[in-house]
Design an enzyme around this catalytic site. Structure first.
Site, PDB file in Angstrom:
ATOM      1  N   CYS A  42       1.613  -2.948  15.908  1.00  0.00           N
ATOM      2  CA  CYS A  42       1.461  -2.697  14.565  1.00  0.00           C
ATOM      3  C   CYS A  42       0.879  -3.778  13.801  1.00  0.00           C
ATOM      4  O   CYS A  42       1.293  -4.933  13.732  1.00  0.00           O
ATOM      5  CB  CYS A  42       2.871  -2.380  13.857  1.00  0.00           C
ATOM      6  SG  CYS A  42       3.155  -2.049  12.343  1.00  0.00           S
ATOM      7  N   SER A  73      11.100   5.124  15.415  1.00  0.00           N
ATOM      8  CA  SER A  73       9.917   4.474  16.233  1.00  0.00           C
ATOM      9  C   SER A  73      10.244   4.312  17.640  1.00  0.00           C
ATOM     10  O   SER A  73      10.738   3.234  17.797  1.00  0.00           O
ATOM     11  CB  SER A  73       9.449   3.281  15.579  1.00  0.00           C
ATOM     12  OG  SER A  73       8.893   3.613  14.415  1.00  0.00           O
ATOM     13  N   PHE A  74      10.242   5.291  18.486  1.00  0.00           N
ATOM     14  CA  PHE A  74      11.014   5.313  19.849  1.00  0.00           C
ATOM     15  C   PHE A  74       9.977   4.727  20.940  1.00  0.00           C
ATOM     16  O   PHE A  74      10.130   3.403  21.350  1.00  0.00           O
ATOM     17  CB  PHE A  74      11.163   6.623  20.319  1.00  0.00           C
ATOM     18  CG  PHE A  74      12.141   6.580  21.226  1.00  0.00           C
ATOM     19  CD1 PHE A  74      13.618   6.313  20.878  1.00  0.00           C
ATOM     20  CD2 PHE A  74      12.053   7.010  22.636  1.00  0.00           C
ATOM     21  CE1 PHE A  74      14.579   6.403  21.871  1.00  0.00           C
ATOM     22  CE2 PHE A  74      13.109   7.050  23.522  1.00  0.00           C
ATOM     23  CZ  PHE A  74      14.287   6.661  23.271  1.00  0.00           C
ATOM     24  N   HIS A  75       8.671   5.353  20.898  1.00  0.00           N
ATOM     25  CA  HIS A  75       7.665   4.574  21.658  1.00  0.00           C
ATOM     26  C   HIS A  75       7.764   4.072  23.246  1.00  0.00           C
ATOM     27  O   HIS A  75       6.431   3.831  23.706  1.00  0.00           O
ATOM     28  CB  HIS A  75       7.269   3.187  20.718  1.00  0.00           C
ATOM     29  CG  HIS A  75       6.649   3.499  19.376  1.00  0.00           C
ATOM     30  ND1 HIS A  75       6.235   4.659  18.789  1.00  0.00           N
ATOM     31  CD2 HIS A  75       7.006   2.904  18.390  1.00  0.00           C
ATOM     32  CE1 HIS A  75       6.079   4.648  17.551  1.00  0.00           C
ATOM     33  NE2 HIS A  75       6.697   3.440  17.070  1.00  0.00           N
ATOM     34  N   CYS A  80       6.703  -7.324   7.277  1.00  0.00           N
ATOM     35  CA  CYS A  80       7.881  -7.058   7.896  1.00  0.00           C
ATOM     36  C   CYS A  80       8.372  -8.302   8.662  1.00  0.00           C
ATOM     37  O   CYS A  80       7.375  -8.821   9.359  1.00  0.00           O
ATOM     38  CB  CYS A  80       7.566  -5.796   8.885  1.00  0.00           C
ATOM     39  SG  CYS A  80       8.755  -5.156   9.774  1.00  0.00           S
ATOM     40  N   SER A 139      11.800   6.093   8.167  1.00  0.00           N
ATOM     41  CA  SER A 139      11.748   5.594   9.627  1.00  0.00           C
ATOM     42  C   SER A 139      12.023   4.437  10.060  1.00  0.00           C
ATOM     43  O   SER A 139      11.977   3.560   8.987  1.00  0.00           O
ATOM     44  CB  SER A 139       9.948   5.893   9.786  1.00  0.00           C
ATOM     45  OG  SER A 139       9.873   5.241  11.125  1.00  0.00           O
ATOM     46  N   CYS A 175       3.530   8.370   1.580  1.00  0.00           N
ATOM     47  CA  CYS A 175       4.431   7.181   2.650  1.00  0.00           C
ATOM     48  C   CYS A 175       4.231   5.981   1.514  1.00  0.00           C
ATOM     49  O   CYS A 175       3.503   5.546   1.115  1.00  0.00           O
ATOM     50  CB  CYS A 175       3.043   6.977   3.563  1.00  0.00           C
ATOM     51  SG  CYS A 175       3.787   5.962   4.775  1.00  0.00           S
ATOM     52  N   CYS A 205      -1.346   5.085   9.929  1.00  0.00           N
ATOM     53  CA  CYS A 205       0.173   4.498  10.146  1.00  0.00           C
ATOM     54  C   CYS A 205      -0.326   3.140  11.166  1.00  0.00           C
ATOM     55  O   CYS A 205      -1.186   3.059  11.958  1.00  0.00           O
ATOM     56  CB  CYS A 205       0.672   5.333  11.412  1.00  0.00           C
ATOM     57  SG  CYS A 205       1.470   6.644  10.928  1.00  0.00           S
ATOM     58  N   GLY A 211       7.004  -2.144   6.309  1.00  0.00           N
ATOM     59  CA  GLY A 211       8.311  -2.913   6.156  1.00  0.00           C
ATOM     60  C   GLY A 211       9.247  -2.077   6.979  1.00  0.00           C
ATOM     61  O   GLY A 211       9.105  -0.893   7.394  1.00  0.00           O
ATOM     62  N   GLU A 212      10.382  -2.628   7.431  1.00  0.00           N
ATOM     63  CA  GLU A 212      11.522  -1.912   8.042  1.00  0.00           C
ATOM     64  C   GLU A 212      12.692  -1.694   6.897  1.00  0.00           C
ATOM     65  O   GLU A 212      13.301  -2.511   6.219  1.00  0.00           O
ATOM     66  CB  GLU A 212      12.125  -2.850   8.929  1.00  0.00           C
ATOM     67  CG  GLU A 212      13.425  -2.434   9.738  1.00  0.00           C
ATOM     68  CD  GLU A 212      13.564  -1.142  10.230  1.00  0.00           C
ATOM     69  OE1 GLU A 212      12.657  -0.713  11.112  1.00  0.00           O
ATOM     70  OE2 GLU A 212      14.371  -0.220   9.522  1.00  0.00           O
ATOM     71  N   GLU A 216       0.740  -1.104  -0.059  1.00  0.00           N
ATOM     72  CA  GLU A 216       0.187  -0.050  -0.027  1.00  0.00           C
ATOM     73  C   GLU A 216       0.829   1.149   0.009  1.00  0.00           C
ATOM     74  O   GLU A 216       1.834   1.372   0.352  1.00  0.00           O
ATOM     75  CB  GLU A 216      -1.034   0.125   1.285  1.00  0.00           C
ATOM     76  CG  GLU A 216      -1.873  -0.828   1.081  1.00  0.00           C
ATOM     77  CD  GLU A 216      -2.792  -1.584   2.130  1.00  0.00           C
ATOM     78  OE1 GLU A 216      -3.924  -1.994   2.279  1.00  0.00           O
ATOM     79  OE2 GLU A 216      -2.229  -1.457   3.210  1.00  0.00           O
ATOM     80  N   CYS A 240       6.493  -5.588  16.012  1.00  0.00           N
ATOM     81  CA  CYS A 240       6.056  -4.815  16.978  1.00  0.00           C
ATOM     82  C   CYS A 240       4.729  -5.158  17.174  1.00  0.00           C
ATOM     83  O   CYS A 240       3.899  -4.891  16.519  1.00  0.00           O
ATOM     84  CB  CYS A 240       6.167  -3.187  16.482  1.00  0.00           C
ATOM     85  SG  CYS A 240       8.059  -2.949  15.803  1.00  0.00           S
ATOM     86  N   ASN A 273      -3.716   3.691  16.122  1.00  0.00           N
ATOM     87  CA  ASN A 273      -4.581   3.699  15.272  1.00  0.00           C
ATOM     88  C   ASN A 273      -4.878   2.389  15.500  1.00  0.00           C
ATOM     89  O   ASN A 273      -4.190   1.273  15.438  1.00  0.00           O
ATOM     90  CB  ASN A 273      -4.035   3.893  14.036  1.00  0.00           C
ATOM     91  CG  ASN A 273      -3.814   5.188  13.447  1.00  0.00           C
ATOM     92  OD1 ASN A 273      -4.754   6.372  13.867  1.00  0.00           O
ATOM     93  ND2 ASN A 273      -2.681   5.557  13.043  1.00  0.00           N
TER      94      ASN A 273
HETATM   95  N1  SAH Z   1       9.500  -0.165  10.172  1.00  0.00           N
HETATM   96  C1  SAH Z   1       9.449   1.271  10.197  1.00  0.00           C
HETATM   97  C2  SAH Z   1       8.732   2.313   9.373  1.00  0.00           C
HETATM   98  C3  SAH Z   1       7.197   1.741   9.043  1.00  0.00           C
HETATM   99  S1  SAH Z   1       5.882   1.963  10.475  1.00  0.00           S
HETATM  100  C4  SAH Z   1       9.310   1.733  11.638  1.00  0.00           C
HETATM  101  O1  SAH Z   1       8.885   0.876  12.613  1.00  0.00           O
HETATM  102  O2  SAH Z   1       9.651   2.865  11.914  1.00  0.00           O
HETATM  103  C5  SAH Z   1       5.785   3.812  10.627  1.00  0.00           C
HETATM  104  C6  SAH Z   1       5.473   4.347  11.730  1.00  0.00           C
HETATM  105  O3  SAH Z   1       4.071   3.983  12.269  1.00  0.00           O
HETATM  106  C7  SAH Z   1       6.304   3.901  12.748  1.00  0.00           C
HETATM  107  O4  SAH Z   1       6.704   4.780  13.773  1.00  0.00           O
HETATM  108  C8  SAH Z   1       5.356   2.805  13.688  1.00  0.00           C
HETATM  109  O5  SAH Z   1       5.839   2.748  14.792  1.00  0.00           O
HETATM  110  C9  SAH Z   1       3.922   3.674  13.484  1.00  0.00           C
HETATM  111  N2  SAH Z   1       2.766   2.625  13.810  1.00  0.00           N
HETATM  112  C10 SAH Z   1       2.608   1.482  13.568  1.00  0.00           C
HETATM  113  N3  SAH Z   1       1.491   1.001  14.056  1.00  0.00           N
HETATM  114  C11 SAH Z   1       0.951   1.960  14.487  1.00  0.00           C
HETATM  115  C12 SAH Z   1      -0.295   1.971  14.837  1.00  0.00           C
HETATM  116  N4  SAH Z   1      -1.231   1.055  14.889  1.00  0.00           N
HETATM  117  N5  SAH Z   1      -0.848   3.180  15.452  1.00  0.00           N
HETATM  118  C13 SAH Z   1       0.042   4.364  15.079  1.00  0.00           C
HETATM  119  N6  SAH Z   1       1.237   4.123  14.697  1.00  0.00           N
HETATM  120  C14 SAH Z   1       1.722   2.958  14.362  1.00  0.00           C
HETATM  121 FE1  SF4 Z   2       7.770  -3.579  11.220  1.00  0.00          FE
HETATM  122 FE2  SF4 Z   2       7.782  -0.817  11.657  1.00  0.00          FE
HETATM  123 FE3  SF4 Z   2       5.605  -2.288  11.970  1.00  0.00          FE
HETATM  124 FE4  SF4 Z   2       7.541  -2.692  13.877  1.00  0.00          FE
HETATM  125  S1  SF4 Z   2       6.611  -0.901  13.492  1.00  0.00           S
HETATM  126  S2  SF4 Z   2       6.427  -4.229  12.749  1.00  0.00           S
HETATM  127  S3  SF4 Z   2       9.369  -2.391  12.282  1.00  0.00           S
HETATM  128  S4  SF4 Z   2       6.602  -2.024  10.101  1.00  0.00           S
END
Ligand code: SAH
Ligand code: SF4
Length: 387
Positions: free
Chosen positions: A142, A248-250, A135, A226, A128, A368, A194-195, A115, A139, A325
């Protein structure tokens, strides 16, 4: 993922070179294109000029037919057409959200789908893009992370996402019309599926093509990569791409981050922060974006906010707070608005910009972490591969 766990990947779908037939000219770096043109019969002394010409047709004018490359001799155009194709991923469906966000479902070789999301804003238009189908990381918040990696995208498939969006936006320049300088697609974020740092070479080559001043010509300041924190590749990103970095600190403790972003077990907060401190110096970029998803009762307390500003002290930074989300079956809830606001205030008072990201395109599951193609759900092919 634990430190020593194997990375799951479907080896059957790793891109294969077609044994015969025309080669895709999209996605080749300038050097690779030069080599390919020489192999196709271009005299070496002309090769540099021919690369420049073909490059401009494809990446500046958006031409998809060698026959239209009118500053090349007819015979040479025929030679190119017999040797190469100009091939982009195919748009299967396009959805437009009530807020103007566009989501494209795009098919790539092997029948896989990724997508691509276009987000219009008043001062910019951000695309985006995805770097992998699925991936390998898991996480826990995600949606993409619940989908096994199927394969890395090629450089052509990565830069192709930018090109097909420009097609849809009708924004290739028109010859003889110098006024057509609007940039609907002004920014690119590698925040789709993806990463990106587990597909480093293809991402780098695709971004080099996107940044090339004789083509799509996006400034490195308008490209943001990212990553979840693939520490050894962060320095390479600074060196070899030089784009903006988002992380992606979180979470503010290893204990919580291990759960949310399991790659933290391999490269914990301290190692990650050390790598981030070096990034702006090496890449000459302004500041790092810290992405922080707001999960109710998990990482959203005032104590978290205070720990966060302490941890990143000294790093030029902006903190993007992302209201979680939700997706079907997600094990978390979005933090309450007051909580997000209070968290943002603490970060802001410590001297950091702390925008709260407005979810875009939620009605079409384009926000996201919501990206996951229907066709990939339930796929079970597995094999083992180390990244
Ligand atoms: N894999 C990379 C890039 C893709 S994810 C990474 O992890 O950085 C893009 C962003 O969306 C990341 O910051 C991820 O943590 C965030 N993200 C993933 N799932 C989400 C969700 N359900 N709600 C909000 N942000 C989310
Ligand atoms: Fe992969 Fe990024 Fe999602 Fe983590 S947040 S599973 S690294 S796409």
């Amino acid at each position: 993922m634990t430190t020593n766990a194997p990375i799951v990947q479907d080896l059957h779908t790793i891109p294969r070179k077609l044994p015969e037939g025309p080669q895709n000219i999209v996605g080749l770096t300038r050097d690779q294109m030069r080599t390919a043109l020489i192999a196709a019969g271009t005299p070496e002394r002309q090769a540099k000029m021919r690369v420049g010409q073909v490059w401009q047709w494809i990446y500046h004018w958006g031409v998809r037919d060698f026959a239209l490359m009118t500053n090349l001799a007819k015979d040479y155009r025929t030679l190119l057409a017999n040797t190469f194709v100009i091939d982009l991923p195919e748009v299967v469906t396009k959805q437009v959200s009530a807020d103007g966000t566009r989501k494209y479902l795009v098919r790539i070789a092997g029948g896989h789908e990724v997508e691509v999301v276009y987000i219009p804003e008043t001062d910019r238009g951000t695309l985006c893009i995805s770097s992998q189908v699925g991936c390998t990381l898991t996480c826990s918040f995600c949606h993409t992370g619940t989908q096994k990696l199927v394969r890395n995208l090629t450089a052509a498939e990565i830069v192709g996402q930018i090109m097909l969006a420009r097609d849809d936006l009708g924004e290739w320049p028109v010859q003889g019309d110098p006024k057509n300088e609007q940039r609907l697609l002004s920014n690119v974020v590698l925040m789709g599926m993806g990463e990106p740092l587990y597909n480093f070479d293809n991402v780098r080559d695709a971004m080099k093509i996107a940044m090339d001043p004789e083509g799509i010509s996006l400034s490195r300041r308008r490209i943001t990569l990212s990553t979840s924190g693939v520490v050894p590749e962060i320095a390479r990103t600074a060196d070899e791409i030089g784009c903006q970095l988002a992380i992606s600190f979180h979470a503010t403790t290893d204990e919580v981050r291990d759960k949310l972003v399991p790659i933290n077990k391999k490269w914990p907060l301290k190692e990650l922060l050390d790598a981030l401190r070096e990034y702006p110096k090496v890449s000459n970029s302004e500041r790092i974006t810290f992405e922080y998803v707001m999960l109710k009762g998990v990482n959203d307390s005032d104590a978290d906010a205070r720990r966060l500003v302490k941890l990143i002290e000294g790093i030029p930074a902006k903190i993007n707070l992302i209201p979680f989300n939700e997706w079907p079956g997600a094990p978390y809830q979005r933090s309450d608005w007051d909580r997000i606001q209070s968290f943002a205030d603490i970060v802001y008072k410590a001297g950091y910009a702390s925008p709260i990201r407005t979810p875009r395109g939620e009605d079409i599951m384009a926000a996201c972490g919501q990206l996951k193609s229907a066709t990939e759900r339930g796929r079970r092919d597995k094999a083992v591969l180390n990244p």
